[in-house]
Design an enzyme around this catalytic site. Sequence first.
Site, short mmCIF file in Angstrom:
data_model
loop_
_atom_site.label_atom_id
_atom_site.label_comp_id
_atom_site.label_asym_id
_atom_site.label_seq_id
_atom_site.Cartn_x
_atom_site.Cartn_y
_atom_site.Cartn_z
N CYS A 1 21.82 70.48 -11.62
CA CYS A 1 22.58 69.65 -10.68
C CYS A 1 21.77 68.44 -10.27
CB CYS A 1 22.91 70.47 -9.44
SG CYS A 1 21.40 71.08 -8.67
N CYS B 1 18.53 69.05 -8.51
CA CYS B 1 17.37 69.32 -9.35
C CYS B 1 16.67 68.03 -9.72
CB CYS B 1 17.79 70.03 -10.63
SG CYS B 1 18.69 71.53 -10.35
N ASP C 1 -10.90 96.86 -41.80
CA ASP C 1 -10.13 97.91 -41.16
C ASP C 1 -9.14 98.39 -42.22
OD1 ASP C 1 -9.06 99.43 -38.98
OD2 ASP C 1 -7.33 98.09 -39.10
N ASP D 1 -6.75 93.43 -37.50
CA ASP D 1 -5.46 92.82 -37.15
C ASP D 1 -5.53 91.96 -35.88
OD1 ASP D 1 -5.50 94.53 -35.02
OD2 ASP D 1 -3.85 95.78 -35.70
N ASP E 1 -8.21 95.51 -33.04
CA ASP E 1 -9.60 95.39 -33.47
C ASP E 1 -10.34 94.28 -32.75
OD1 ASP E 1 -8.94 97.33 -35.34
OD2 ASP E 1 -8.32 95.85 -36.82
#
Lengths: 806, 119
Positions: free
Chosen positions: A17, A20, A429, A687, A691
């Site tokens: 509006c 704002c 990993d 990852d 890790d």
Amino acid sequence: MTVPSNTTRLSISGMSCAGCVSRVETALKNVPGVDEALVNLVERTAQVRGAVAAGVLIAAVKGAGYDAAEMIGAQAEQDKEAAEAAHYRALLRQSAVAALVGFPLMFMDWFGVMPHLHGGGQIFWMVVAVVTLGVMVYSGARFYTGAWKSFKVHNASMDTLIGLGTGAAWVYSTLITFFPEVVPEAARHVYFEAAAIIIALINFGSALETRARGKTSQAIKRLIGLQPKTARVIRDGKELDIDIAQVGLDDTVRVRPGEKIPVDGVVIDGHSSVDEAMLTGEPMPVEKQPGDKVTGGTLNKTGAFLFQAKRIGKDTALARIVELVRQAQNSKPAIGRLADKISALFVPSVLIVAVLTFLVWFNFGPEPVASYTLVATMTVLIIACPCALGLATPISIMVGVGKAAEYGVLIRNGEALQQAGKLTTVVLDKTGTVTLGRPVVTALLPMPEWNENSLLQIAASVEAASEHPLAQAMLDAANTRGLELLRTEGFAAVAGHGISARVIDLRKSVVAIVDNNSVPSPSQGEGQDGGSRTRPPPIDHPHPNPPPERGRGQSVSAHGDDDAVAVLFGNRKLMDQHRIDVTALAPRVAQLAAQAQTAMYLAVDGMLAGVVAVADPVKEDSKAAIARLHAIGLKVVMLTGDQLATARAVADQVGVDEVIAEVLPQDKAAKVVALQQRGEIVGMVGDGINDAPALAQADVGFAIGTGTDVAMESADVTLMRGSLHGVADAIAVSRATVRNIKQNLFGAFVYNLLGIPVAAGILYPMFGVLLNPMIAGAAMAMSSVTVVSNANRLRGFRTPRAEVVT
Amino acid sequence: MSMLLINALGAALICFIVWWFWLATPKAQRALASGVIDVLVDGGVYTPARIEVAAGQPVTLRFLRKDPSPCAEQVVFADLGISQELVLNTPHDLTLTPPPGSHEFTCQMAMYRGTLIAR
């Protein structure tokens, strides 16, 4: 000091509006330094004038309860290129003007047609003195102002050296022109051409350097080039082709087949498949439906769709990758610090050497003393090149980091780039790094009364209600084969053993499947059912007569549902508990276990129906990538929380040197420390989320995957593609870059260490050789060009597995 | 006589170079209350080249690059691990909270030099 005003455009989201508008405007105007803020409700943009960084403005808008993002596109990069091109042309022009004055004078000297310093000749030289001064101001003003400004702040730079060298030549020559008597007849030689030619050469060298430097950032340009220039947005029901910089938050954007997606957002209508290889390395296009996220810079393949823009400008994934690469390109590894320390001392040291040279020639030099003294001193000042020294490291890092980015390897800083080449051990990993990280059905072993499809159908049906991670593997496999799930009831999970459930309509469905062999063939080209393919489905069984016939009455009748049959699905313990005979398949199960596959028994109505094996398969290229790591002399260690036997099985498939199994997630970092204590320089590949501590502990942490937010910020190196080849690529690029830096540093040191003494006249007593200051100028100009060109050679670097995103 | 004079001058010049470039330190500009310090990047120097701020307090350095030479393109705080690209004629804000000590900032080739002193 004043800062010129500039304009920032913001896209504002959340404004509904007129109220704002004023709130956002007030928030922006309250930022110190903002001269004017205009908010447009229709476009949902704000135009802010004032010397304030965009980040401060965005924070102010967010503080007022709205969201904002800066609207920028390729413009900044274009501006930069235009500025670089203009600078290049200016340098060439300045060089040409200086050369135009300097070279004719030099040729006149060579051919001995120079007028003498008396009578008309003196007037000629007076004119030349003024013209040369003009050239120095036009083509070399920056050397003199730079030298003076640096001097005022107790600093000395290349400008100081060039300014002093050419300045001394001009002052001396002018003095001689106007007052020839102050020096003996033999010393009456002027050096105007030297001043002009040195300036011409150095400007020409700078121009070449500017051009060569432009090439060093080609990798960044290629990344930026992934983003399209325009976007088709829908505003007020109208479709508009607009500049990408004008796309605002929450704008609806249409993407047609074959187009690139302009910014990041969420699909709201339509569906398509999108090629995300440039960002994720995933070769297969990804299906997109409403609700799915799309990323700017990726390529829409088949369908058309609408999406809502969620991240624009600097906030898109692509922009962040570009920013990350740029940051890394500007960082310096330890190897460059020495050069920095030296260059801090370099120029004043050269000044001292120049004074000493002056004094030595003045005291001990041959006649004409004044000429020799001037020439030697000037040559020392001109030949010294702090630039080559200072450029040696950063320019190679720039190219090296860019090169790595082309391989989908994002290196966060120069330190990581240098370290990667020194690694002695790489710790991988297991889950998600060596393996795909998601289980798939790898084998189906039906008993003679059953076939693969019926086995899978029942397994998937009972697992559908389970939240077990393996359940998804069954469902995916069933889905791939087009099997429909059966209705189940009475699902119960038996912790640590498996599940039990009753399947409704089992007999009917299974008979249908067993009788009807038109069910899509399970094993054609999907590569999911491994060893079981050799076993033909029991098509020739006259009456399949499935076990329900025999076992009827035990559990089913108790529930009063004739069609519901009890099914057990789980491990050996579950079968033993229910006294189900598994001897028929036990040897095969043992084999599967040895291959790191998890085998589960399926029993229907108290009789064994078969075995379903699930495993997290090794990525296709893990083995080849690990072989590459071995080939360059690295030890490869696999770290996993799995049982040793499982880990061993994977390790044997890919060929790692050492397996550390049964490690709790929180202990991974400690294992890295243990390796480091053995004296290894450890690279850890994981990852990036689970890790993270181990990645941080390692000398170089590699986050593998598609650049999740966490990984990009926490790891030293992000492998955008899921392949382990990225580790070997990173190491190869690192080694090539460090080698290149060493060449540059060596060249720059040797150049200065040899050049300065020769310029000072160290060869004169023995060989009578004294360097011409113009040659020194040429050498100095070429030295930094050489360093940049050597760094540019890295652009042609290829790792053994030549696979580059174009 | 002139011989002696020139040699004495030369020696004095060397002493001056040592003192001026290595021993003497220029005056620093202290951070203003607003915490924004303008730094002009032009003519081979940062102006001001020596900036004094309170340690542990956030401070904003607003760099304005006027020198088109690619040398001036970056400002690097090597010991703080910061490097920023400066766009020509566009102010660039760098907000940092320096730990106590003297932090050198330079261009890529370390020809532009400045010092941020946090006390």
